[in-house]
Design an enzyme around this catalytic site. Structure first.
Site, PDB file in Angstrom:
ATOM      1  N   HIS A  95       0.844  -1.204   0.000  1.00 20.92           N
ATOM      2  CA  HIS A  95       0.000   0.000   0.000  1.00 20.92           C
ATOM      3  C   HIS A  95       0.882   1.258   0.000  1.00 20.92           C
ATOM      4  O   HIS A  95       0.607   2.226  -0.711  1.00 20.92           O
ATOM      5  CB  HIS A  95      -0.886   0.055   1.252  1.00 20.92           C
ATOM      6  CG  HIS A  95      -1.918  -1.022   1.346  1.00 20.92           C
ATOM      7  ND1 HIS A  95      -2.070  -1.814   2.456  1.00 20.92           N
ATOM      8  CD2 HIS A  95      -2.865  -1.442   0.473  1.00 20.92           C
ATOM      9  CE1 HIS A  95      -3.057  -2.657   2.272  1.00 20.92           C
ATOM     10  NE2 HIS A  95      -3.567  -2.463   1.073  1.00 20.92           N
TER      11      HIS A  95
ATOM     12  N   LYS B  29     -15.680  -8.122   4.304  1.00 25.41           N
ATOM     13  CA  LYS B  29     -14.525  -8.539   5.107  1.00 25.41           C
ATOM     14  C   LYS B  29     -14.791  -8.284   6.588  1.00 25.41           C
ATOM     15  O   LYS B  29     -15.511  -7.349   6.934  1.00 25.41           O
ATOM     16  CB  LYS B  29     -13.274  -7.747   4.675  1.00 25.41           C
ATOM     17  CG  LYS B  29     -12.831  -8.029   3.255  1.00 25.41           C
ATOM     18  CD  LYS B  29     -11.626  -7.192   2.886  1.00 25.41           C
ATOM     19  CE  LYS B  29     -11.214  -7.401   1.443  1.00 25.41           C
ATOM     20  NZ  LYS B  29     -10.181  -6.431   1.017  1.00 25.41           N
TER      21      LYS B  29
ATOM     22  N   ARG C   4      -1.951  -5.973  -8.167  1.00 26.62           N
ATOM     23  CA  ARG C   4      -0.817  -6.854  -7.861  1.00 26.62           C
ATOM     24  C   ARG C   4      -0.704  -7.918  -8.950  1.00 26.62           C
ATOM     25  O   ARG C   4       0.113  -7.820  -9.845  1.00 26.62           O
ATOM     26  CB  ARG C   4      -1.018  -7.507  -6.484  1.00 26.62           C
ATOM     27  CG  ARG C   4      -0.968  -6.525  -5.341  1.00 26.62           C
ATOM     28  CD  ARG C   4      -1.479  -7.110  -4.075  1.00 26.62           C
ATOM     29  NE  ARG C   4      -2.853  -7.595  -4.233  1.00 26.62           N
ATOM     30  CZ  ARG C   4      -3.589  -8.100  -3.270  1.00 26.62           C
ATOM     31  NH1 ARG C   4      -3.085  -8.228  -2.069  1.00 26.62           N
ATOM     32  NH2 ARG C   4      -4.826  -8.486  -3.496  1.00 26.62           N
TER      33      ARG C   4
ATOM     34  N   SER D 150      -2.883  -8.020   3.015  1.00 27.49           N
ATOM     35  CA  SER D 150      -3.089  -7.818   4.454  1.00 27.49           C
ATOM     36  C   SER D 150      -3.507  -9.122   5.109  1.00 27.49           C
ATOM     37  O   SER D 150      -3.127  -9.410   6.245  1.00 27.49           O
ATOM     38  CB  SER D 150      -4.173  -6.758   4.689  1.00 27.49           C
ATOM     39  OG  SER D 150      -3.781  -5.517   4.168  1.00 27.49           O
TER      40      SER D 150
END
Ligand code: PNS
Length: 161
Positions: free
Chosen positions: A17, A41, A90, A128
């Site tokens: 990030h 989430k 990514r 994460s």
């Protein structure tokens, strides 16, 4: 003044990030790092803790603001005068989800473009979720997150064992 928003869960912020923030800041005068709880989430950290961790992790704060928002991302971006939404890409696996989100946001607000920035290849695998899993199982996360986040995760999981 060129303004962008970089939204995300940031639960917690990683070096990936931070790399996207550094790249975005090269293009935009002001970047709002916008923290939100993604309803899909289950977050480990509260929004205020995530904001605090981001603020501590930013070595250069000029042109960066960290805040949270409620409601639609495009409404928030418009209210901040942003012309772009930044998302980090990514691997190819990110693409479907990001593509859907970018098109939907564009349909709702064509004045705001989604801009994808690639992370450095060093971070292309980083998430994460993996960071939290490694920390929970006692592994080293020093290469994945800034020192303040490493400390926070270590303390949290040490207390839980
Ligand atoms: O880091 P994440 O969890 O992938 O970020 C997802 C996020 C926060 C960008 C997304 O959930 C979002 O934009 N939420 C705000 C609500 C909204 O505008 N939803 C419509 C998106 S098409």
């Amino acid at each position: 003044m060129k303004i962008a928003v970089y939204p995300g869960s940031f639960d917690p912020i990683t070096n990936g990030h931070l790399d996207v923030i550094r790249r975005a800041r090269k293009i935009f005068d002001l970047v709002y790092i916008a923290v939100i709880t993604n309803p899909e989430k289950d977050p480990l950290f509260s929004i205020s803790k995530r904001i605090e961790m981001i603020q501590q992790a930013l070595t250069l704060k000029k042109g960066l603001k960290v805040e949270s928002f409620k409601g639609l991302l495009v409404d928030y971006a418009r209210a901040r005068g942003a012309t772009s939404i930044i998302r980090g890409l990514r691997a190819v696996s990110d693409f479907d989800y990001e593509f859907q989100m970018a098109i939907t946001n564009y349909k709702m607000c064509p004045q705001i473009e989604t801009l994808f920035l690639m992370t450095d290849y060093k971070y292309s695998y980083l998430s994460s979720n993996f960071v939290k899993q490694i920390a929970r199982l006692g592994g080293s996360i020093s290469q994945f997150v800034p020192p303040n986040v490493e400390k926070k995760l270590k303390n949290l999981f040490a207390k839980r064992i």
